[in-house]
Each structure stands twice: as structure tokens, then as C-alpha cells.
Design a protein around this motif. Sequence first.
Motif, PDB file in Angstrom:
ATOM      1  N   LEU A  45      44.461  43.899  37.756  1.00 59.22           N
ATOM      2  CA  LEU A  45      43.183  43.912  38.474  1.00 59.22           C
ATOM      3  C   LEU A  45      42.366  42.646  38.227  1.00 59.22           C
ATOM      4  O   LEU A  45      41.172  42.619  38.525  1.00 59.22           O
ATOM      5  CB  LEU A  45      42.377  45.146  38.042  1.00 59.22           C
ATOM      6  N   VAL A  46      43.000  41.618  37.661  1.00 63.02           N
ATOM      7  CA  VAL A  46      42.268  40.396  37.316  1.00 63.02           C
ATOM      8  C   VAL A  46      41.516  39.832  38.517  1.00 63.02           C
ATOM      9  O   VAL A  46      40.297  39.620  38.459  1.00 63.02           O
ATOM     10  CB  VAL A  46      43.222  39.321  36.758  1.00 63.02           C
ATOM     11  N   GLN A  47      42.234  39.585  39.603  1.00 68.92           N
ATOM     12  CA  GLN A  47      41.628  38.890  40.734  1.00 68.92           C
ATOM     13  C   GLN A  47      40.505  39.692  41.404  1.00 68.92           C
ATOM     14  O   GLN A  47      39.411  39.169  41.605  1.00 68.92           O
ATOM     15  CB  GLN A  47      42.700  38.492  41.751  1.00 68.92           C
ATOM     16  N   PRO A  48      40.716  40.979  41.769  1.00 67.24           N
ATOM     17  CA  PRO A  48      39.625  41.712  42.422  1.00 67.24           C
ATOM     18  C   PRO A  48      38.411  41.938  41.527  1.00 67.24           C
ATOM     19  O   PRO A  48      37.266  41.880  41.989  1.00 67.24           O
ATOM     20  CB  PRO A  48      40.270  43.041  42.837  1.00 67.24           C
ATOM     21  N   ILE A  49      38.639  42.174  40.223  1.00 61.24           N
ATOM     22  CA  ILE A  49      37.501  42.378  39.321  1.00 61.24           C
ATOM     23  C   ILE A  49      36.727  41.079  39.147  1.00 61.24           C
ATOM     24  O   ILE A  49      35.486  41.066  39.166  1.00 61.24           O
ATOM     25  CB  ILE A  49      37.974  42.935  37.954  1.00 61.24           C
ATOM     26  N   LYS A  50      37.456  39.966  38.962  1.00 62.29           N
ATOM     27  CA  LYS A  50      36.778  38.666  38.844  1.00 62.29           C
ATOM     28  C   LYS A  50      35.921  38.381  40.080  1.00 62.29           C
ATOM     29  O   LYS A  50      34.789  37.905  39.976  1.00 62.29           O
ATOM     30  CB  LYS A  50      37.811  37.562  38.674  1.00 62.29           C
ATOM     31  N   LYS A  51      36.462  38.702  41.238  1.00 65.45           N
ATOM     32  CA  LYS A  51      35.751  38.418  42.487  1.00 65.45           C
ATOM     33  C   LYS A  51      34.514  39.299  42.636  1.00 65.45           C
ATOM     34  O   LYS A  51      33.417  38.814  42.924  1.00 65.45           O
ATOM     35  CB  LYS A  51      36.693  38.637  43.675  1.00 65.45           C
ATOM     36  N   ASP A  52      34.675  40.614  42.426  1.00 68.48           N
ATOM     37  CA  ASP A  52      33.564  41.546  42.647  1.00 68.48           C
ATOM     38  C   ASP A  52      32.484  41.443  41.573  1.00 68.48           C
ATOM     39  O   ASP A  52      31.295  41.665  41.853  1.00 68.48           O
ATOM     40  CB  ASP A  52      34.084  42.982  42.722  1.00 68.48           C
ATOM     41  N   TRP A  58      37.615  33.552  30.839  1.00 69.37           N
ATOM     42  CA  TRP A  58      37.288  33.893  29.455  1.00 69.37           C
ATOM     43  C   TRP A  58      36.473  35.174  29.373  1.00 69.37           C
ATOM     44  O   TRP A  58      36.620  35.949  28.424  1.00 69.37           O
ATOM     45  CB  TRP A  58      36.564  32.730  28.768  1.00 69.37           C
ATOM     46  N   GLU A  59      35.623  35.446  30.383  1.00 64.61           N
ATOM     47  CA  GLU A  59      34.865  36.697  30.400  1.00 64.61           C
ATOM     48  C   GLU A  59      35.796  37.883  30.631  1.00 64.61           C
ATOM     49  O   GLU A  59      35.649  38.938  30.000  1.00 64.61           O
ATOM     50  CB  GLU A  59      33.793  36.642  31.488  1.00 64.61           C
ATOM     51  N   PHE A  60      36.751  37.711  31.537  1.00 60.83           N
ATOM     52  CA  PHE A  60      37.705  38.794  31.777  1.00 60.83           C
ATOM     53  C   PHE A  60      38.543  39.055  30.527  1.00 60.83           C
ATOM     54  O   PHE A  60      38.878  40.204  30.224  1.00 60.83           O
ATOM     55  CB  PHE A  60      38.611  38.462  32.960  1.00 60.83           C
ATOM     56  N   SER A  61      38.899  37.996  29.789  1.00 61.53           N
ATOM     57  CA  SER A  61      39.699  38.182  28.582  1.00 61.53           C
ATOM     58  C   SER A  61      38.950  39.011  27.548  1.00 61.53           C
ATOM     59  O   SER A  61      39.558  39.747  26.764  1.00 61.53           O
ATOM     60  CB  SER A  61      40.093  36.829  27.988  1.00 61.53           C
ATOM     61  N   ILE A  62      37.623  38.904  27.531  1.00 64.16           N
ATOM     62  CA  ILE A  62      36.825  39.734  26.614  1.00 64.16           C
ATOM     63  C   ILE A  62      36.919  41.200  27.022  1.00 64.16           C
ATOM     64  O   ILE A  62      37.065  42.095  26.187  1.00 64.16           O
ATOM     65  CB  ILE A  62      35.361  39.249  26.601  1.00 64.16           C
ATOM     66  N   LEU A  63      36.844  41.464  28.324  1.00 61.84           N
ATOM     67  CA  LEU A  63      36.980  42.837  28.805  1.00 61.84           C
ATOM     68  C   LEU A  63      38.367  43.388  28.508  1.00 61.84           C
ATOM     69  O   LEU A  63      38.521  44.550  28.113  1.00 61.84           O
ATOM     70  CB  LEU A  63      36.718  42.895  30.312  1.00 61.84           C
ATOM     71  N   GLY A 107      36.183  53.785  37.177  1.00 62.17           N
ATOM     72  CA  GLY A 107      36.018  53.818  38.625  1.00 62.17           C
ATOM     73  C   GLY A 107      34.582  53.740  39.071  1.00 62.17           C
ATOM     74  O   GLY A 107      34.306  53.548  40.269  1.00 62.17           O
ATOM     75  N   TYR A 108      33.643  53.906  38.146  1.00 57.61           N
ATOM     76  CA  TYR A 108      32.220  53.940  38.502  1.00 57.61           C
ATOM     77  C   TYR A 108      31.448  52.738  37.969  1.00 57.61           C
ATOM     78  O   TYR A 108      30.225  52.686  38.102  1.00 57.61           O
ATOM     79  CB  TYR A 108      31.590  55.232  37.968  1.00 57.61           C
ATOM     80  N   VAL A 109      32.141  51.774  37.350  1.00 59.48           N
ATOM     81  CA  VAL A 109      31.435  50.626  36.775  1.00 59.48           C
ATOM     82  C   VAL A 109      30.909  49.719  37.878  1.00 59.48           C
ATOM     83  O   VAL A 109      31.470  49.642  38.973  1.00 59.48           O
ATOM     84  CB  VAL A 109      32.347  49.830  35.825  1.00 59.48           C
ATOM     85  N   THR A 110      29.811  49.021  37.554  1.00 57.12           N
ATOM     86  CA  THR A 110      29.170  48.142  38.544  1.00 57.12           C
ATOM     87  C   THR A 110      28.983  46.719  38.041  1.00 57.12           C
ATOM     88  O   THR A 110      28.488  45.866  38.771  1.00 57.12           O
ATOM     89  CB  THR A 110      27.801  48.705  38.949  1.00 57.12           C
ATOM     90  N   TRP A 192      40.278  48.585  43.338  1.00 57.45           N
ATOM     91  CA  TRP A 192      40.459  48.435  41.895  1.00 57.45           C
ATOM     92  C   TRP A 192      39.759  49.540  41.116  1.00 57.45           C
ATOM     93  O   TRP A 192      40.226  49.940  40.045  1.00 57.45           O
ATOM     94  CB  TRP A 192      40.007  47.052  41.429  1.00 57.45           C
ATOM     95  N   GLN A 193      38.659  50.067  41.641  1.00 56.01           N
ATOM     96  CA  GLN A 193      37.994  51.190  40.984  1.00 56.01           C
ATOM     97  C   GLN A 193      38.831  52.464  41.101  1.00 56.01           C
ATOM     98  O   GLN A 193      38.941  53.250  40.152  1.00 56.01           O
ATOM     99  CB  GLN A 193      36.611  51.411  41.604  1.00 56.01           C
ATOM    100  N   ALA A 194      39.436  52.659  42.276  1.00 62.09           N
ATOM    101  CA  ALA A 194      40.277  53.842  42.483  1.00 62.09           C
ATOM    102  C   ALA A 194      41.482  53.832  41.547  1.00 62.09           C
ATOM    103  O   ALA A 194      41.955  54.900  41.118  1.00 62.09           O
ATOM    104  CB  ALA A 194      40.736  53.895  43.938  1.00 62.09           C
ATOM    105  N   ALA A 195      41.979  52.642  41.204  1.00 64.05           N
ATOM    106  CA  ALA A 195      43.132  52.556  40.306  1.00 64.05           C
ATOM    107  C   ALA A 195      42.827  53.197  38.956  1.00 64.05           C
ATOM    108  O   ALA A 195      43.688  53.866  38.364  1.00 64.05           O
ATOM    109  CB  ALA A 195      43.536  51.093  40.123  1.00 64.05           C
ATOM    110  N   PHE A 196      41.607  53.016  38.444  1.00 64.87           N
ATOM    111  CA  PHE A 196      41.220  53.651  37.183  1.00 64.87           C
ATOM    112  C   PHE A 196      41.253  55.174  37.289  1.00 64.87           C
ATOM    113  O   PHE A 196      41.694  55.869  36.364  1.00 64.87           O
ATOM    114  CB  PHE A 196      39.821  53.195  36.767  1.00 64.87           C
TER     115      PHE A 196
END
Length: 461
Positions: A45-52, A58-63, A107-110, A192-196
Amino acid sequence: MSYVQTNSVSVPKEPKGLGYAYYVTCVLLFAYTLSFVDRQILGLLVQPIKKDLSLADWEFSILHGFAFAIFYTLIGIFLGRVADRWNRRNLIIIGMLIWVLATGAGGYVTGFVSLFIARMLVGVGEAALSPAAYSILADYFPPERRARAMSIYTSGVYIGSATAFIVGGLVIQAASQGSEVVIPLLGSFKPWQAAFIYVALPGIPALLLMYTVREPLRRGVTALIKPKASGNTVATPSVPAPGFSYVFKNIRAYLPLLLAPGMTGMVTFSITAWLPATFIRQWGWTPGEIGPAYGLIILTFGIGGMLIGGLLADWLTGRGKLVGSVALSLCATLVLIGTGLALAFASSPTVALVAVAITTFFLGMPVALAPPILQSITPNQLRGQVTSIYLLLVNLIGLGCGPFLVAFFTDFVFHDEKKVGMSLGLVCAMAATFGVICLASAIGPYRKLVAEVQRAAKESA
């Protein structure tokens, strides 16, 4: 569970044969598999989460790493102590409930903060599983069968990761055709939220299965209760635990054997975090292509390496080779140096996949053998705590530092997100080099300590 009464001290009556022991192994494997599905789905989910969420690498790596690893490891020390003193089956059930709910909450994170909290709680819940599970398996199986049983359980690392990549890739690919995914009773979600949500649902039957697992009698207890009436000796879980000074007394064996899994963990978690992004950015693949491809590699090469490693280790142990498991891990880790460099400088996706396949096979051996190696030199009342320290280092070094170092090289050394494959391969090669150094330094102290443990067991018998 039935009990046998011996001089007013009640101990659990064990099921006959190994059939039930392997059933317990399969239930624990199912739980471990789901834990890694929940953990590794983030890699696709790297690309869709980074975009949204407007995140840098480096921020995604922390998550992906620190949000999970820090709380997994901190709470893990406490839960390892609980596992040495309390009902291990019930501890696993509580942890499963927490991580299943936390995964679904993804699935509910913003934003960054809410996703960080969700991943943190996944780590808290999953911290209960392995310290209790490895302790349970050590009590259900004799030493000459322990490595293969634990390799079956540990294969959940690869089965879960493969499931996350195969199913997750296909679901994301299908869901990406539309802007929203509607799940009855739960609402509308981005793909990507539905995947969770989807990967959290199998946790419900897993929880029900855990209720069928019986808490085993603790074996290898170093202190014994001697009732005054007849002088008979009965081992029970209520005896005083040996002090942690045992570990410090044997630190020359424990330190490298605890650090080495952290190094191989860097290889594991770096690849699962950044391999999809490597193929998407560098070779133009889609999640629906790299997810199933890498998933099949994990299911074949990864599980094959784990099971073959476990069988070889038990064969060596049965032939009296005290350091067979450590030597096998050392040889496999040596191979990872070369395959890491091959991945870094791969000239085509085919070469990269071959390097990943060989890496995955040989990586499975040290990953599967680390727990039985530690169990073989650790008293029963310390097994949960030692396992929690092992998991602390695997996750702080492996999950916390591995994905972050790949992102660091990509963002601040190469300054090109398409160079993520080179960053990934170099981090894997460096981590494997340090792993080889640790395992080589452990052979002598391990041989001496395991011989002492076996001699003490014979004298006790």
C-alpha cells in the motif's frame, strides 16, 4: 483439561502421542500467519497511502517499521514475563483480539497520526503471540523434534507475507478500478482502506480456534517442589523462576545469538517493505503483478528453506552435533551477502526475481532456527522472557531500522526514488555481513553451554 493428583500437587495430564501437539502447532501457525498478513499488507500500500496522506518515503518507513516495532518490543518484554508465569493460551487470545481490532481500524484512518496509532496497537497485540507460542511448543515437543515443530510455526512469517502479497495485490488491483469500496454494515472505503478491513476478518475464526488449545505442563523447570508427605518430586508452573543473571552469566552465547536474528530481520523486513515499490518504480509493474509473483516465491522458496532447515537441524541434533543449527544458520547467512549484491545491481526484473528467490530460500533457515537455538539453552521459566528479548531485537533492528535505512539511502544518498532497488540490495548485503560475524562468534560459547544444559538434564533425570 483433566489432572493427575500427586501428593496434593495437581499437574495437567498430557495428551498421548504427538498428534495433538501438531494440532496445536497448526493452530498457532494459523494465528502467526494472520499476524503477518496484518503486518505486511502495508508493503503493498506504499503508493496509494503516500499519495492520499502526502507522505515521503522516510515518513512511510516510520509507519511501516517504528510505529509497530517500538511498541511491539516495549510491551513484549512485559508480556514475555507474563507468559512465563500465567496461562499462555489466554494471553495469546487477548493479544489476538487487540491486533485484529487495530488492523480493522486501519480502514478508518485519515492521516499520519491515526495510522500511526493503529499500527502501534497492532504491535501491542501481536507482542503477546510468539513468547507464549514458542514456550508452548517447547513444552509439547522433545528436543529432537523441536526444530521442525518450531520451523512449521515460524513458517507463518512466509505464509502470512505471501498471503498479504498475493491476496492483497489482487484485491488492490481489482478495487483500484473504482474510487470506492462498499463493505456492508461498515461503510465506504478507498481501496487501500478496504484492504485493512479484509485482512482483519479472518481473525475471528482464529480466535475461536485458539480456545481449543490446552495449556501444557511446563517442562525443563529448574526448581522443583518436594512435598513433605512422601518426598516425591513434582514439577509445577508455580516454582520460583531462575534469575535473569543466568543470561548475563552466559552472555557470550546469548548476545551474538540474539543480535544475529536482528540482522536477518533487517533483510526480511527491508524486502517485504520495499520490494513491491522497487518493481513498481523501477520496472513499471503493478501491485497486481508483483504481489502474486513475490507471494509465490515466498510460498515455495521461503517455506521450503524453513522446513528443510528445520529437518536438517533435527537430523544434526539427533547425530549429536551440538552446534549443527548454528553452523547451518551461518552458512545460509553467508549466501545472503551475495544475493543482496545481486539484487542491488540487477539489470532486469528477471534477475531481480531470481536474486529474491535465492535470498528467500536461504533466509528461511536462520529465521526458522533462531527460536529453537535459544530454547535449547534457556530454562523453562526464562523462555518467554528470552523470546521477548529476541523479538525486541528482531523488530527494533530488523523492522525498525531495515525499512528506514532503505528509505534513508533512497532519499538522502541516491536522491532518486527509482534507486530504491539498489538501496534495498545494499542494506540486505550489509545486514547479512554483520549476521555472519555474530553467528561465527557464537559457535564456541554455544557448544559449551548446550553441553552443560544436556549434562544437567541427564543428572536431573
